[in-house]
Motif scaffolding. Structure first.
Motif, mmCIF file in Angstrom:
data_model
loop_
_atom_site.group_PDB
_atom_site.id
_atom_site.type_symbol
_atom_site.label_atom_id
_atom_site.label_comp_id
_atom_site.label_asym_id
_atom_site.label_seq_id
_atom_site.Cartn_x
_atom_site.Cartn_y
_atom_site.Cartn_z
ATOM 1 N N CYS A 161 -58.405 -6.330 21.574
ATOM 2 C CA CYS A 161 -57.686 -7.595 21.386
ATOM 3 C C CYS A 161 -58.619 -8.782 21.663
ATOM 4 O O CYS A 161 -59.271 -8.826 22.704
ATOM 5 N N ARG A 179 -57.744 -11.737 22.275
ATOM 6 C CA ARG A 179 -57.155 -12.634 23.279
ATOM 7 C C ARG A 179 -57.327 -12.120 24.707
ATOM 8 O O ARG A 179 -57.696 -12.871 25.593
ATOM 9 N N CYS A 180 -56.982 -10.833 24.898
ATOM 10 C CA CYS A 180 -56.937 -10.359 26.291
ATOM 11 C C CYS A 180 -57.837 -9.139 26.558
ATOM 12 O O CYS A 180 -57.847 -8.625 27.676
ATOM 13 N N CYS A 228 -51.424 -5.689 20.014
ATOM 14 C CA CYS A 228 -51.826 -5.535 21.413
ATOM 15 C C CYS A 228 -50.598 -5.208 22.267
ATOM 16 O O CYS A 228 -49.624 -5.958 22.253
ATOM 17 N N CYS A 285 -50.364 -8.274 25.091
ATOM 18 C CA CYS A 285 -49.985 -9.668 24.799
ATOM 19 C C CYS A 285 -49.284 -9.838 23.453
ATOM 20 O O CYS A 285 -49.003 -10.966 23.046
ATOM 21 N N ASN A 314 -50.267 -9.733 20.554
ATOM 22 C CA ASN A 314 -51.101 -10.299 19.505
ATOM 23 C C ASN A 314 -51.275 -9.284 18.367
ATOM 24 O O ASN A 314 -51.468 -8.104 18.611
#
Ligand SMILES: [Zn+2]
Length: 189
Positions: free
Chosen positions: A155, A157-158, A172, A175, A177
């Motif tokens: 991911c 983002r995280c 994900c 999160c 996503n």
């Protein structure tokens, strides 16, 4: 100085010019210069005009055209995704040398791909096939077959690994996503 049989050489070391000898196992042709692909011992055959380098590691996993490799995406820029190759599929030993291969945007998937970031992201684990070996930094990879591509997506983002969520999409679990990838049929997420 002429490289002779028994000499120990390292990846990238000059061995001979290509007019003198035919490159063989453990070597590559770098624009007319034959160089070593591995750490090993030179075996030069002047009668048959060939030169090879025998790896000092037992059962050396040597990268060659057609090899299937597992690696990590370390950069995605412009037309090329760079993959640090960890191992050759079916061979549990790590590679003795550090190899980085590239997947050109045209080799990532079948059909149109507008942006390479819709196929790969940094941190993804991919399975790819070697289509060309031209020295240590000239390794071309292909992932367009059904069973090649991303086997674990990270991911953006995280940094969690993601789950498959339909064709060429991952989600994900941490999160929520959603992102696009060129997924392998053997996706492990
Ligand atoms: Zn996430």
């Amino acid at each position: 100085m002429k490289v002779k049989s028994g000499d120990i050489v390292f990846p990238g070391d000059f061995l001979a010019v290509s007019e003198e000898v035919i490159p063989s196992e453990g070597t590559y042709d770098d624009d007319g210069e034959i160089k070593s692909l591995v750490v090993g011992e030179v075996a030069r055959d002047d009668r048959n005009k060939s030169i090879k380098v025998i790896s000092k590691f037992s059962t050396p996993p040597i990268l060659r055209t057609g090899s299937r490799v597992i690696g990590e995406v370390i950069d995605v820029r412009g037309q090329r995704a760079l993959v640090r190759i960890h191992s050759i599929k079916g061979n549990r030993r790590a590679l003795a040398t550090y190899f980085v291969g590239g997947v050109h945007v045209s080799q990532a998937k079948k059909g149109y791909l507008s942006k390479l970031t819709e196929a790969f992201r940094i941190g993804d684990i991919v399975e790819a096939r070697v289509t060309k070996v031209m020295g240590l930094d000239g390794i071309d990879l292909q992932t367009s077959s059904r069973d090649l591509g991303v086997i674990k997506a990270m991911c953006t983002r995280c940094r969690h690994f993601m789950e498959m969520n339909g064709k060429d999409e991952v989600k994900c679990p941490n999160c929520e996503n959603r992102e696009k990838r060129k997924l392998s049929a053997n996706y492990e997420g």
